[in-house]
Write an enzyme that holds these catalytic residues in place. Sequence first.
Site, short mmCIF file in Angstrom:
data_model
loop_
_atom_site.label_atom_id
_atom_site.label_comp_id
_atom_site.label_asym_id
_atom_site.label_seq_id
_atom_site.Cartn_x
_atom_site.Cartn_y
_atom_site.Cartn_z
N LYS A 195 0.84 -1.20 0.00
CA LYS A 195 0.00 0.00 0.00
C LYS A 195 0.87 1.26 0.00
CE LYS A 195 -1.88 2.47 3.27
NZ LYS A 195 -1.73 3.81 2.65
N GLU A 269 10.71 0.87 9.81
CA GLU A 269 11.67 1.95 9.57
C GLU A 269 10.91 3.24 9.85
OE1 GLU A 269 13.21 4.98 8.13
OE2 GLU A 269 13.26 4.10 6.12
N CYS A 303 13.65 10.71 6.15
CA CYS A 303 13.70 10.30 7.57
C CYS A 303 15.12 10.45 8.10
CB CYS A 303 13.28 8.85 7.79
SG CYS A 303 12.47 8.08 6.44
N GLU A 400 10.77 15.23 15.40
CA GLU A 400 10.95 15.22 13.94
C GLU A 400 10.02 16.24 13.29
OE1 GLU A 400 9.73 11.65 11.81
OE2 GLU A 400 11.58 11.76 10.65
P1 ADP Z 1 3.77 10.03 7.67
O1 ADP Z 1 3.71 10.82 8.93
O2 ADP Z 1 5.12 9.88 7.08
O3 ADP Z 1 2.67 10.32 6.70
P2 ADP Z 1 2.34 7.71 8.49
O4 ADP Z 1 2.91 6.74 9.46
O5 ADP Z 1 1.14 8.48 8.87
O6 ADP Z 1 3.59 8.56 8.10
O7 ADP Z 1 2.03 7.00 7.11
C1 ADP Z 1 2.86 6.02 6.52
C2 ADP Z 1 1.99 4.97 5.89
O8 ADP Z 1 1.24 4.30 6.89
C3 ADP Z 1 0.97 5.51 4.90
O9 ADP Z 1 0.88 4.62 3.81
C4 ADP Z 1 -0.31 5.53 5.71
O10 ADP Z 1 -1.47 5.45 4.92
C5 ADP Z 1 -0.14 4.29 6.55
N1 ADP Z 1 -0.92 4.26 7.81
C6 ADP Z 1 -1.39 5.30 8.53
N2 ADP Z 1 -2.04 4.87 9.63
C7 ADP Z 1 -1.96 3.51 9.62
C8 ADP Z 1 -2.41 2.46 10.50
N3 ADP Z 1 -3.07 2.72 11.62
N4 ADP Z 1 -2.14 1.18 10.16
C9 ADP Z 1 -1.44 0.89 9.05
N5 ADP Z 1 -0.99 1.82 8.18
C10 ADP Z 1 -1.24 3.11 8.45
#
Ligand code: ADP
Length: 489
Positions: A195, A269, A303, A400
């Site tokens: 995804k 990561e 990152c 961050e």
């Molecule tokens: P960033 O702050 O870099 O956007 P996120 O951790 O919010 O990082 O998002 C990274 C990825 O994780 C995206 O593909 C997002 O859609 C997905 N994501 C966000 N929330 C969840 C969750 N609860 N479970 C699994 N994947 C998630």
Amino acid sequence: MAKKTTPQLDFNSSWNYAPAPEDTKHINLKKQYELFIDGKFVKPAKGKYFETINPANEEVLAKVAEADETDVNKAVKAARNAYNNVWSKMPAAERGKYIYRIARLMQERAREFAVIETLDGGKPIRESRDIDVPLAANHFFYYAGWADKLAYAFPNRKPQALGVAGQIIPWNFPLLMAAWKIAPALACGNTVVLKPAETTPLTALKLAEIIQESGLPNGVVNIVTGAGKTGAAIVNHPDIDKIAFTGSTDVGKIIQKSIAGTNKKLTLELGGKAAHIIFEDAPIDQAVEGIVNGIFFNQGHVCCAGSRLFVQEGVADMVIRKLKDRLETLIVGDPLDKNTDIGAINSKGQLETIHKYLKIGKEEGADMYQSNCSIPKKGYFCRPTLFLNTSQSHRIVQEEIFGPVLTIQTFRTVEEVIEKANNIPYGLSAGVWTDKGSKIFNLTTKLRAGVVWANTYNKFDPTSPFGGYKESGFGREGGMHGLSAYLKF
Ligand code: ADP
């Protein structure tokens, strides 16, 4: 008699280049993208779509399918079926050929990938053209080579695939992160449900087109789009053997909790707050360029960005003066322009986060310095920013920010800078600039960071492992270490 004045460099006029935008006519973008499941592009069960926009002008680029649990279930079934009936039975050398083919197709369409990456994510075309796309292709090349050599990589250990891998990636390196995850998984004999992030799904979907074109057996790679809920559906699916996640530390913690007590393997990561350390004996001009490369190119959307600068006292004034001068020459603007150094911030939400931290930094008493450059009126842009007079306890030093924002502190001794650099919840990367090899080796063993660059910064190679300590996560991607994350013994 005319008064004599010291000549001043007028940076704005001396660095005005004529626009050099990359052509977009050669790209093929559809109005609407579907889910890539079992080798076909299929509509989402609930018929829901979301828009992905160009952060440089806020225009809609395409509508993208939103996958729910039913769609994720279909994707996992397809991946399991492909694993049981095709991929696990195929000779490893044959698997390698498909991975090579994906790498070559990506190279052939490199220009299109670079432009779409820049349109969807806001990063300068120079970065997507020279870094993201070639490195992504190189990862496929590199891991294709390992497919039939796993027994040599792990002698006497009988490496075996895990099964179905669920992979969730962020918005800062959409194509590269997909390559980091898919290439080793396939080389080790796993099948995949991936995804991409909701703000940058397009290059992963273009990758799906290439995968289809490569003739990879149906269901070996499935790409589902959507936001956090779709990601959670992957994480919680009972028929997934491994989760690989790159993203925020907060979501990483949620994922770790969700899979506790299951048999799923996990690599995370997560965030970073890298220390960039300059000693008095460093080559100062190169170091200043390294700092700029480490935090300002690519909008600080990395990152491993070198977001905390530590300068030894004797050279602090000089480094800060040179940095300020260099800041004035950085061009913020149209990401498609080949002269642009700092493109668009990836999303409105991220720009708001950066502004929140600029406010916090000022309230904490740090001195903010921003370049005087002009920024486009439309789209999400941020001037490169320095925070001087910061201290360890400041939130802008500890948290961050993920933007073009650099905090600066000075230090006197090696012990002091090691203490300060490590006094943080993260440990992804660090940079050291010095003339002395002994100092470098001393620091690389004492800095609690997964990667330490010496007299350079942000250098990547498919053969080198990458990953963090502490709240930056665990597990390594890249190199032979990246293989073991997708194998059991
Ligand atoms: P960033 O702050 O870099 O956007 P996120 O951790 O919010 O990082 O998002 C990274 C990825 O994780 C995206 O593909 C997002 O859609 C997905 N994501 C966000 N929330 C969840 C969750 N609860 N479970 C699994 N994947 C998630």
